[in-house]
Motif scaffolding. Sequence first.
Motif, PDB file in Angstrom:
ATOM      1  N   LEU A  12      23.106 -16.613  -5.371  1.00  0.00           N
ATOM      2  CA  LEU A  12      22.246 -16.841  -6.537  1.00  0.00           C
ATOM      3  C   LEU A  12      20.986 -15.984  -6.427  1.00  0.00           C
ATOM      4  O   LEU A  12      20.562 -15.343  -7.404  1.00  0.00           O
ATOM      5  CB  LEU A  12      21.879 -18.320  -6.651  1.00  0.00           C
ATOM      6  CG  LEU A  12      20.818 -18.674  -7.700  1.00  0.00           C
ATOM      7  CD1 LEU A  12      21.236 -18.232  -9.095  1.00  0.00           C
ATOM      8  CD2 LEU A  12      20.517 -20.175  -7.680  1.00  0.00           C
ATOM      9  N   THR A  13      20.377 -15.958  -5.254  1.00  0.00           N
ATOM     10  CA  THR A  13      19.196 -15.120  -5.063  1.00  0.00           C
ATOM     11  C   THR A  13      19.531 -13.655  -5.300  1.00  0.00           C
ATOM     12  O   THR A  13      18.766 -12.917  -5.947  1.00  0.00           O
ATOM     13  CB  THR A  13      18.630 -15.309  -3.646  1.00  0.00           C
ATOM     14  OG1 THR A  13      18.358 -16.699  -3.420  1.00  0.00           O
ATOM     15  CG2 THR A  13      17.346 -14.517  -3.459  1.00  0.00           C
ATOM     16  N   ALA A  14      20.694 -13.212  -4.803  1.00  0.00           N
ATOM     17  CA  ALA A  14      21.102 -11.821  -5.012  1.00  0.00           C
ATOM     18  C   ALA A  14      21.306 -11.531  -6.496  1.00  0.00           C
ATOM     19  O   ALA A  14      20.896 -10.467  -6.995  1.00  0.00           O
ATOM     20  CB  ALA A  14      22.381 -11.535  -4.225  1.00  0.00           C
ATOM     21  N   VAL A  15      21.935 -12.444  -7.223  1.00  0.00           N
ATOM     22  CA  VAL A  15      22.135 -12.257  -8.663  1.00  0.00           C
ATOM     23  C   VAL A  15      20.789 -12.170  -9.381  1.00  0.00           C
ATOM     24  O   VAL A  15      20.582 -11.325 -10.258  1.00  0.00           O
ATOM     25  CB  VAL A  15      22.996 -13.391  -9.247  1.00  0.00           C
ATOM     26  CG1 VAL A  15      22.935 -13.399 -10.776  1.00  0.00           C
ATOM     27  CG2 VAL A  15      24.447 -13.249  -8.789  1.00  0.00           C
ATOM     28  N   LEU A  16      19.841 -13.030  -9.006  1.00  0.00           N
ATOM     29  CA  LEU A  16      18.526 -13.010  -9.646  1.00  0.00           C
ATOM     30  C   LEU A  16      17.801 -11.693  -9.368  1.00  0.00           C
ATOM     31  O   LEU A  16      17.112 -11.152 -10.243  1.00  0.00           O
ATOM     32  CB  LEU A  16      17.697 -14.195  -9.162  1.00  0.00           C
ATOM     33  CG  LEU A  16      18.183 -15.581  -9.628  1.00  0.00           C
ATOM     34  CD1 LEU A  16      17.445 -16.685  -8.890  1.00  0.00           C
ATOM     35  CD2 LEU A  16      18.016 -15.747 -11.135  1.00  0.00           C
ATOM     36  N   LEU A  17      17.955 -11.157  -8.159  1.00  0.00           N
ATOM     37  CA  LEU A  17      17.365  -9.847  -7.864  1.00  0.00           C
ATOM     38  C   LEU A  17      18.007  -8.762  -8.720  1.00  0.00           C
ATOM     39  O   LEU A  17      17.320  -7.887  -9.269  1.00  0.00           O
ATOM     40  CB  LEU A  17      17.530  -9.519  -6.377  1.00  0.00           C
ATOM     41  CG  LEU A  17      16.636 -10.291  -5.408  1.00  0.00           C
ATOM     42  CD1 LEU A  17      17.079 -10.047  -3.968  1.00  0.00           C
ATOM     43  CD2 LEU A  17      15.171  -9.916  -5.580  1.00  0.00           C
TER      44      LEU A  17
ATOM     45  N   ARG B  33      18.422  -5.230 -13.781  1.00  0.00           N
ATOM     46  CA  ARG B  33      19.148  -5.006 -15.041  1.00  0.00           C
ATOM     47  C   ARG B  33      18.225  -5.106 -16.252  1.00  0.00           C
ATOM     48  O   ARG B  33      18.391  -4.386 -17.238  1.00  0.00           O
ATOM     49  CB  ARG B  33      20.281  -6.030 -15.163  1.00  0.00           C
ATOM     50  CG  ARG B  33      21.215  -5.783 -16.344  1.00  0.00           C
ATOM     51  CD  ARG B  33      22.474  -6.621 -16.235  1.00  0.00           C
ATOM     52  NE  ARG B  33      22.275  -8.023 -16.528  1.00  0.00           N
ATOM     53  CZ  ARG B  33      22.423  -8.570 -17.728  1.00  0.00           C
ATOM     54  NH1 ARG B  33      22.757  -7.813 -18.779  1.00  0.00           N
ATOM     55  NH2 ARG B  33      22.243  -9.858 -17.915  1.00  0.00           N
ATOM     56  N   ARG B  34      17.223  -5.971 -16.181  1.00  0.00           N
ATOM     57  CA  ARG B  34      16.351  -6.179 -17.331  1.00  0.00           C
ATOM     58  C   ARG B  34      15.181  -5.203 -17.383  1.00  0.00           C
ATOM     59  O   ARG B  34      14.464  -5.154 -18.381  1.00  0.00           O
ATOM     60  CB  ARG B  34      15.831  -7.614 -17.322  1.00  0.00           C
ATOM     61  CG  ARG B  34      16.947  -8.652 -17.435  1.00  0.00           C
ATOM     62  CD  ARG B  34      16.421 -10.059 -17.524  1.00  0.00           C
ATOM     63  NE  ARG B  34      17.508 -11.050 -17.497  1.00  0.00           N
ATOM     64  CZ  ARG B  34      17.359 -12.325 -17.806  1.00  0.00           C
ATOM     65  NH1 ARG B  34      16.170 -12.781 -18.178  1.00  0.00           N
ATOM     66  NH2 ARG B  34      18.385 -13.154 -17.739  1.00  0.00           N
ATOM     67  N   ASN B  35      14.977  -4.433 -16.304  1.00  0.00           N
ATOM     68  CA  ASN B  35      13.807  -3.552 -16.277  1.00  0.00           C
ATOM     69  C   ASN B  35      14.113  -2.080 -16.052  1.00  0.00           C
ATOM     70  O   ASN B  35      13.330  -1.223 -16.478  1.00  0.00           O
ATOM     71  CB  ASN B  35      12.836  -4.002 -15.174  1.00  0.00           C
ATOM     72  CG  ASN B  35      12.130  -5.308 -15.490  1.00  0.00           C
ATOM     73  OD1 ASN B  35      11.135  -5.324 -16.213  1.00  0.00           O
ATOM     74  ND2 ASN B  35      12.636  -6.404 -14.945  1.00  0.00           N
ATOM     75  N   ALA B  36      15.230  -1.751 -15.399  1.00  0.00           N
ATOM     76  CA  ALA B  36      15.455  -0.365 -14.991  1.00  0.00           C
ATOM     77  C   ALA B  36      15.854   0.535 -16.149  1.00  0.00           C
ATOM     78  O   ALA B  36      15.476   1.720 -16.178  1.00  0.00           O
ATOM     79  CB  ALA B  36      16.524  -0.307 -13.904  1.00  0.00           C
TER      80      ALA B  36
ATOM     81  N   THR C  87      10.498  -2.843  -6.286  1.00  0.00           N
ATOM     82  CA  THR C  87       9.686  -1.629  -6.270  1.00  0.00           C
ATOM     83  C   THR C  87      10.573  -0.452  -6.639  1.00  0.00           C
ATOM     84  O   THR C  87      11.392  -0.002  -5.826  1.00  0.00           O
ATOM     85  CB  THR C  87       9.056  -1.404  -4.887  1.00  0.00           C
ATOM     86  OG1 THR C  87       8.317  -2.576  -4.499  1.00  0.00           O
ATOM     87  CG2 THR C  87       8.117  -0.205  -4.916  1.00  0.00           C
ATOM     88  N   PRO C  88      10.476   0.059  -7.871  1.00  0.00           N
ATOM     89  CA  PRO C  88      11.373   1.143  -8.289  1.00  0.00           C
ATOM     90  C   PRO C  88      10.945   2.487  -7.738  1.00  0.00           C
ATOM     91  O   PRO C  88       9.754   2.796  -7.645  1.00  0.00           O
ATOM     92  CB  PRO C  88      11.254   1.106  -9.818  1.00  0.00           C
ATOM     93  CG  PRO C  88       9.892   0.531 -10.078  1.00  0.00           C
ATOM     94  CD  PRO C  88       9.615  -0.420  -8.956  1.00  0.00           C
TER      95      PRO C  88
END
Length: 279
Positions: free
Chosen positions: A214-219, A224-227, A253-254
């Motif tokens: 779940l933590t991995a999916v949230l990361l 997905r919502r910002n890149a 941090t992109p």
Amino acid sequence: MAALYSGWVGRSEETEELITPAPAQAAAAMLDDETTSFVEGAPLPPLWQWFFFLPHAPQSRLSPDGHPERGGFLPPVELPRRMFAGARMRFLRPLTIGRPARRRSVIRDVTEKDGRTGKLAFVTVGQSIRQDGEVCLEEEQDIVYREPGGPVPAPTPCEPAAVPAGAWSRVVTPDPTLLFRFSALTFNAHRIHYDRGYATGVEGYPGLVVQGPLTAVLLMELVRRNAGRPVTAFAFRAQAPLFDLAPFRLLATPGPGRVQLEAQGPDGKTTMTATADLA
């Protein structure tokens, strides 16, 4: 122990499943995604393959902790605690909703070592998923077995550090409803995620344990919502458990082609690290 289970190395299994819209739509509801259309023909987001190809152990064959009985495809490691500790994957093309897919899994390695909490066993499982004859994704999972440990103290909340300039962040409140819905979507009956009495009284945790996937999916959702670019590879490593006792923070941090990610507990300590490579 590794020699005992060496016969499992190379063991494989294949499963076929129709990638139907319903699990994706349910996952979207859990993740508060009200904008993406999850209908036949739409691409499945990265990591959402975990909502498919689920284990279907009969109720009568569950262990007291809720996991399926040992043996079968995975080696029957006798150490009682089991966790999904990390994974590495490549996304070659999106899985398409509404099309059948086939997953092949193989045991790649079984090793053991002595850690600071006792004996540990590591099982590495490789997976590939094909659709329409082409490989869509490749994944390698690390499953860790360990001895029971002493009681785990609750983290002491502190004021989080400022979000670095240019970073993406999100604060998540891991309430029992979120944990229950994720367990239901992944058909995961491990009791530490929904049975507070078992989690605290038997396994010694201070609260319900947040699922590592779940933590991995949230990361991944933060990416997905910002890149604004497709993810071509993802890797994560769990370092410490999170609990439903207090909010935790996700930080991304992109960089030019890679996003560095971490989950931070309420005490500011890193509980998971991850990387996402962008096209």
